[in-house]
Design an enzyme around this catalytic site. Structure first.
Site, PDB file in Angstrom:
ATOM      1  N   ARG A 203       0.582  -1.716  -0.555  1.00  0.00           N
ATOM      2  CA  ARG A 203       0.197   0.203   0.181  1.00  0.00           C
ATOM      3  C   ARG A 203       0.883   1.183  -0.406  1.00  0.00           C
ATOM      4  O   ARG A 203       0.653   1.957   0.236  1.00  0.00           O
ATOM      5  CB  ARG A 203      -1.376  -0.550   1.402  1.00  0.00           C
ATOM      6  CG  ARG A 203      -1.899  -0.899   0.974  1.00  0.00           C
ATOM      7  CD  ARG A 203      -3.030  -0.922   1.979  1.00  0.00           C
ATOM      8  NE  ARG A 203      -3.928  -1.862   2.038  1.00  0.00           N
ATOM      9  CZ  ARG A 203      -3.627  -2.801   2.592  1.00  0.00           C
ATOM     10  NH1 ARG A 203      -2.668  -3.138   4.307  1.00  0.00           N
ATOM     11  NH2 ARG A 203      -4.266  -4.077   2.702  1.00  0.00           N
TER      12      ARG A 203
ATOM     13  N   LYS B 286       3.350  11.072 -11.168  1.00  0.00           N
ATOM     14  CA  LYS B 286       2.223  10.629 -12.111  1.00  0.00           C
ATOM     15  C   LYS B 286       2.907   9.242 -12.378  1.00  0.00           C
ATOM     16  O   LYS B 286       4.013   9.378 -12.705  1.00  0.00           O
ATOM     17  CB  LYS B 286       1.719  10.909 -13.101  1.00  0.00           C
ATOM     18  CG  LYS B 286       0.728  12.188 -13.147  1.00  0.00           C
ATOM     19  CD  LYS B 286       0.433  12.687 -15.084  1.00  0.00           C
ATOM     20  CE  LYS B 286      -0.762  13.616 -14.668  1.00  0.00           C
ATOM     21  NZ  LYS B 286      -0.801  14.098 -16.257  1.00  0.00           N
TER      22      LYS B 286
ATOM     23  N   GLU C 151       9.654  18.548 -25.074  1.00  0.00           N
ATOM     24  CA  GLU C 151       9.255  18.869 -23.642  1.00  0.00           C
ATOM     25  C   GLU C 151      10.182  20.240 -22.739  1.00  0.00           C
ATOM     26  O   GLU C 151       9.568  21.034 -22.573  1.00  0.00           O
ATOM     27  CB  GLU C 151       9.621  17.363 -22.697  1.00  0.00           C
ATOM     28  CG  GLU C 151       9.190  16.498 -23.302  1.00  0.00           C
ATOM     29  CD  GLU C 151       7.638  15.912 -23.747  1.00  0.00           C
ATOM     30  OE1 GLU C 151       6.549  16.718 -22.912  1.00  0.00           O
ATOM     31  OE2 GLU C 151       6.794  15.017 -23.918  1.00  0.00           O
TER      32      GLU C 151
ATOM     33  N   LYS D 244       7.657  23.037 -14.452  1.00  0.00           N
ATOM     34  CA  LYS D 244       7.261  21.782 -14.063  1.00  0.00           C
ATOM     35  C   LYS D 244       6.750  21.784 -12.406  1.00  0.00           C
ATOM     36  O   LYS D 244       5.731  21.166 -12.158  1.00  0.00           O
ATOM     37  CB  LYS D 244       7.412  20.467 -14.404  1.00  0.00           C
ATOM     38  CG  LYS D 244       7.009  18.975 -13.381  1.00  0.00           C
ATOM     39  CD  LYS D 244       6.234  18.387 -14.976  1.00  0.00           C
ATOM     40  CE  LYS D 244       6.048  17.480 -14.407  1.00  0.00           C
ATOM     41  NZ  LYS D 244       5.383  16.108 -15.631  1.00  0.00           N
TER      42      LYS D 244
ATOM     43  N   GLU E  52      -4.106  17.428 -11.093  1.00  0.00           N
ATOM     44  CA  GLU E  52      -4.872  17.726 -13.127  1.00  0.00           C
ATOM     45  C   GLU E  52      -5.872  17.797 -13.014  1.00  0.00           C
ATOM     46  O   GLU E  52      -6.784  17.904 -13.986  1.00  0.00           O
ATOM     47  CB  GLU E  52      -4.189  16.518 -13.719  1.00  0.00           C
ATOM     48  CG  GLU E  52      -4.575  17.580 -15.061  1.00  0.00           C
ATOM     49  CD  GLU E  52      -3.697  16.402 -16.372  1.00  0.00           C
ATOM     50  OE1 GLU E  52      -2.402  16.073 -16.217  1.00  0.00           O
ATOM     51  OE2 GLU E  52      -4.258  16.966 -17.136  1.00  0.00           O
TER      52      GLU E  52
ATOM     53  N   ARG F  29      -2.273  21.871 -14.383  1.00  0.00           N
ATOM     54  CA  ARG F  29      -1.273  21.110 -14.145  1.00  0.00           C
ATOM     55  C   ARG F  29      -1.934  20.302 -16.426  1.00  0.00           C
ATOM     56  O   ARG F  29      -0.518  20.140 -17.268  1.00  0.00           O
ATOM     57  CB  ARG F  29      -0.993  19.486 -13.873  1.00  0.00           C
ATOM     58  CG  ARG F  29      -0.136  18.835 -14.013  1.00  0.00           C
ATOM     59  CD  ARG F  29      -0.079  17.956 -13.374  1.00  0.00           C
ATOM     60  NE  ARG F  29       0.405  16.527 -13.026  1.00  0.00           N
ATOM     61  CZ  ARG F  29       1.146  16.361 -12.837  1.00  0.00           C
ATOM     62  NH1 ARG F  29       1.743  16.353 -10.970  1.00  0.00           N
ATOM     63  NH2 ARG F  29       2.495  15.007 -13.013  1.00  0.00           N
TER      64      ARG F  29
ATOM     65  N   ASN G 134      -0.065  19.083 -21.655  1.00  0.00           N
ATOM     66  CA  ASN G 134       0.134  18.425 -22.567  1.00  0.00           C
ATOM     67  C   ASN G 134      -0.390  19.320 -24.387  1.00  0.00           C
ATOM     68  O   ASN G 134      -0.402  18.638 -25.352  1.00  0.00           O
ATOM     69  CB  ASN G 134      -1.571  18.040 -22.232  1.00  0.00           C
ATOM     70  CG  ASN G 134      -1.684  17.300 -21.314  1.00  0.00           C
ATOM     71  OD1 ASN G 134      -0.871  16.063 -20.820  1.00  0.00           O
ATOM     72  ND2 ASN G 134      -2.962  17.226 -20.570  1.00  0.00           N
TER      73      ASN G 134
ATOM     74  N   HIS H 204       0.395  17.266 -27.089  1.00  0.00           N
ATOM     75  CA  HIS H 204       0.628  16.119 -26.674  1.00  0.00           C
ATOM     76  C   HIS H 204      -1.242  15.030 -27.361  1.00  0.00           C
ATOM     77  O   HIS H 204      -0.650  14.174 -27.850  1.00  0.00           O
ATOM     78  CB  HIS H 204       0.183  15.312 -25.304  1.00  0.00           C
ATOM     79  CG  HIS H 204       1.340  15.174 -24.590  1.00  0.00           C
ATOM     80  ND1 HIS H 204       2.740  17.270 -24.622  1.00  0.00           N
ATOM     81  CD2 HIS H 204       2.212  15.078 -24.254  1.00  0.00           C
ATOM     82  CE1 HIS H 204       3.317  16.784 -24.270  1.00  0.00           C
ATOM     83  NE2 HIS H 204       3.548  15.522 -23.806  1.00  0.00           N
TER      84      HIS H 204
ATOM     85  N   HIS I 178      -0.251  11.589 -29.579  1.00  0.00           N
ATOM     86  CA  HIS I 178      -0.409  10.608 -28.905  1.00  0.00           C
ATOM     87  C   HIS I 178      -1.491  10.035 -30.524  1.00  0.00           C
ATOM     88  O   HIS I 178      -1.113   8.875 -30.627  1.00  0.00           O
ATOM     89  CB  HIS I 178      -1.389  10.783 -27.536  1.00  0.00           C
ATOM     90  CG  HIS I 178      -0.184  10.908 -26.843  1.00  0.00           C
ATOM     91  ND1 HIS I 178      -1.061  11.389 -25.291  1.00  0.00           N
ATOM     92  CD2 HIS I 178       0.701  11.111 -26.088  1.00  0.00           C
ATOM     93  CE1 HIS I 178      -0.023  11.340 -24.501  1.00  0.00           C
ATOM     94  NE2 HIS I 178       0.672  11.434 -25.180  1.00  0.00           N
TER      95      HIS I 178
ATOM     96  N   HIS J   8       7.715   9.904 -28.151  1.00  0.00           N
ATOM     97  CA  HIS J   8       6.872  10.646 -27.857  1.00  0.00           C
ATOM     98  C   HIS J   8       7.399  12.025 -28.061  1.00  0.00           C
ATOM     99  O   HIS J   8       6.181  12.568 -28.531  1.00  0.00           O
ATOM    100  CB  HIS J   8       6.447  10.849 -26.572  1.00  0.00           C
ATOM    101  CG  HIS J   8       6.379  11.094 -25.836  1.00  0.00           C
ATOM    102  ND1 HIS J   8       4.590  10.930 -26.323  1.00  0.00           N
ATOM    103  CD2 HIS J   8       6.125  11.623 -24.540  1.00  0.00           C
ATOM    104  CE1 HIS J   8       4.531  12.027 -25.162  1.00  0.00           C
ATOM    105  NE2 HIS J   8       5.182  12.628 -24.401  1.00  0.00           N
TER     106      HIS J   8
END
Ligand code: NAD
Ligand code: MG
Length: 360
Positions: free
Chosen positions: A118, A140, A182, A224, A234, A238, A242, A245, A249, A262
């Protein structure tokens, strides 16, 4: 060495940036809890750096896991190998996991740390430019599902992030450029002075000059960290990360994962977002040219795949499948100006269609 802080109250943590940091036990050991350390790496990075990092943790009971290298292994099945080793060696709840590698290893190790008993502590040691400026900061973590990228995951912040800029010396040129996409993104979304600095300093970055890289990494991580501190999970702000993106993507998926990196998809995708922002009257042709110039100089693609490879309908369908869609609308990050991004679902679909048709 530079130190930044990600300000999240009692879960705040430092980001260390400098040369030779993976060899500094006195820097890192204060962030280790317990007596057991599990270092996770992959078959490419382990031969380069694992022995040195084991040395850094030699005061502890160290175990290692070396995973196969590649995005296709970022899944639940391979993740289990981390749990297998931790359980086999009776790792307790005070143990510390260490991620030594790029974003794939960072995301997997972080998620393993979030779930093992946990939640146990973990330390990020990112070794790609992309992971140093992006994935290692912000908490993340996760793995992919056959139906979608990063579909299974958790927010789990590290104890510290150790960015050893020397590790970039072994990175392939193409991966360095993917990371630069990025880096340039931060200038485009929130930091115009940084964008100008990047225009001036791109040659130094491509030459991997240590001081120039360190400054670019520091300014990226600062941006960041600032946004993550304001919007950890987010709820809004945040989402600016993207930029490019949703288009990117779609390109990654449409061309088959692994064909476009990417960062390459993000680069062309940012140009599509910029083109749409121009059609909406916010950016000028000169802004578009500047963005294209810096991305090209970083050896990144500025045009998406042709309509033969990705017809508009397919592009749109892939964009709509993106998990950032809310209530059927494709929300996009667009620019009011260079350094000023916003998120919106409120744009004319006809202009998106024109972007897909004209900007190829
Ligand atoms: P990656 O981890 O696959 O690394 C790219 C390649 O470089 C790999 O082959 C790797 O083995 C190799 N490599 C790593 N370090 C090296 C070094 N120092 N020298 C030589 N080779 C080295 O890819 P990445 O671009 O670092 O990360 C991409 C991943 O990050 C994706 O899975 C993406 O979803 C994730 N990501 C997560 C976040 C987040 O917020 N968690 C943000 C952005 C991206
Ligand atoms: Mg990204």
């Amino acid at each position: 060495m530079k130190t930044l802080t990600v300000d999240l109250g009692d879960r705040s943590y430092p980001i260390f940036i400098g040369q030779g940091l993976i060899d500094q036990p006195e820097l890192i050991q204060p962030y280790v809890t317990g007596t057991q350390v599990l270092i996770v790496s992959n078959t490419t990075v382990a031969p380069l750096y694992l022995e040195r990092v084991k040395q850094t943790f030699s005061d502890y009971d160290v175990q290692t896991v070396v995973l196969p290298d590649g995005e296709q292994y970022k899944n639940l099945e391979i993740l289990n190998r981390i749990f297998d080793v931790a359980i086999e060696h009776h790792f307790d709840r005070k143990c510390t996991f260490v991620a030594l590698g790029g974003g794939v290893i960072g995301d997997m190790t972080g998620f393993a740390a979030a779930a093992y008993q946990r939640g146990v502590n973990f330390i990020q040691m990112p070794t790609t430019l992309l992971s140093q400026v992006d994935s290692s900061v912000g908490g993340k973590t996760g793995v992919n599902h056959p139906q979608g990228k990063n579909m299974i995951g958790a927010f789990h912040q590290p104890e510290c992030v150790v960015i050893d800029t020397d590790t970039l010396n072994t990175l392939e040129d193409r991966e360095l450029s993917a990371g630069l996409a990025e880096v340039i993104k931060y200038g485009l979304i929130v930091d115009y002075p940084f964008f100008e600095w990047l225009e001036q300093n791109l040659p130094g970055l491509l030459d991997r000059k240590a001081d120039v890289l360190a400054e670019a990494i520091e300014r990226s991580c600062q941006n960041k960290a600032d946004i993550v501190a304001k919007d950890e999970k987010e709820a809004g702000l945040r989402a600016l990360f993207n930029l490019g993106h949703t288009f990117g993507h779609a390109i990654e998926a449409g061309m088959g994962y692994g064909v476009w990196l990417h960062g390459e998809g993000v680069s062309a995708g940012m140009m599509q977002a910029i083109y749409l922002s121009k059609l909406m009257g916010d950016l000028t042709q000169a802004d578009q040219d500047r963005a294209a110039a810096i991305l090209s100089a970083a050896r990144l693609p500025v045009l998406p795949p042709s309509t033969d490879d990705m017809p508009n309908e397919r592009f749109l369908a892939l964009m709509a499948g993106d998990k950032k869609v809310q209530a059927g609308k494709i929300r996009l990050v667009l620019l009011k100006a260079i350094g000023q991004a916003y998120v919106t679902g409120d744009y004319s679909p006809a202009l998106l269609e024109r972007t897909l048709t004209e900007y190829r």
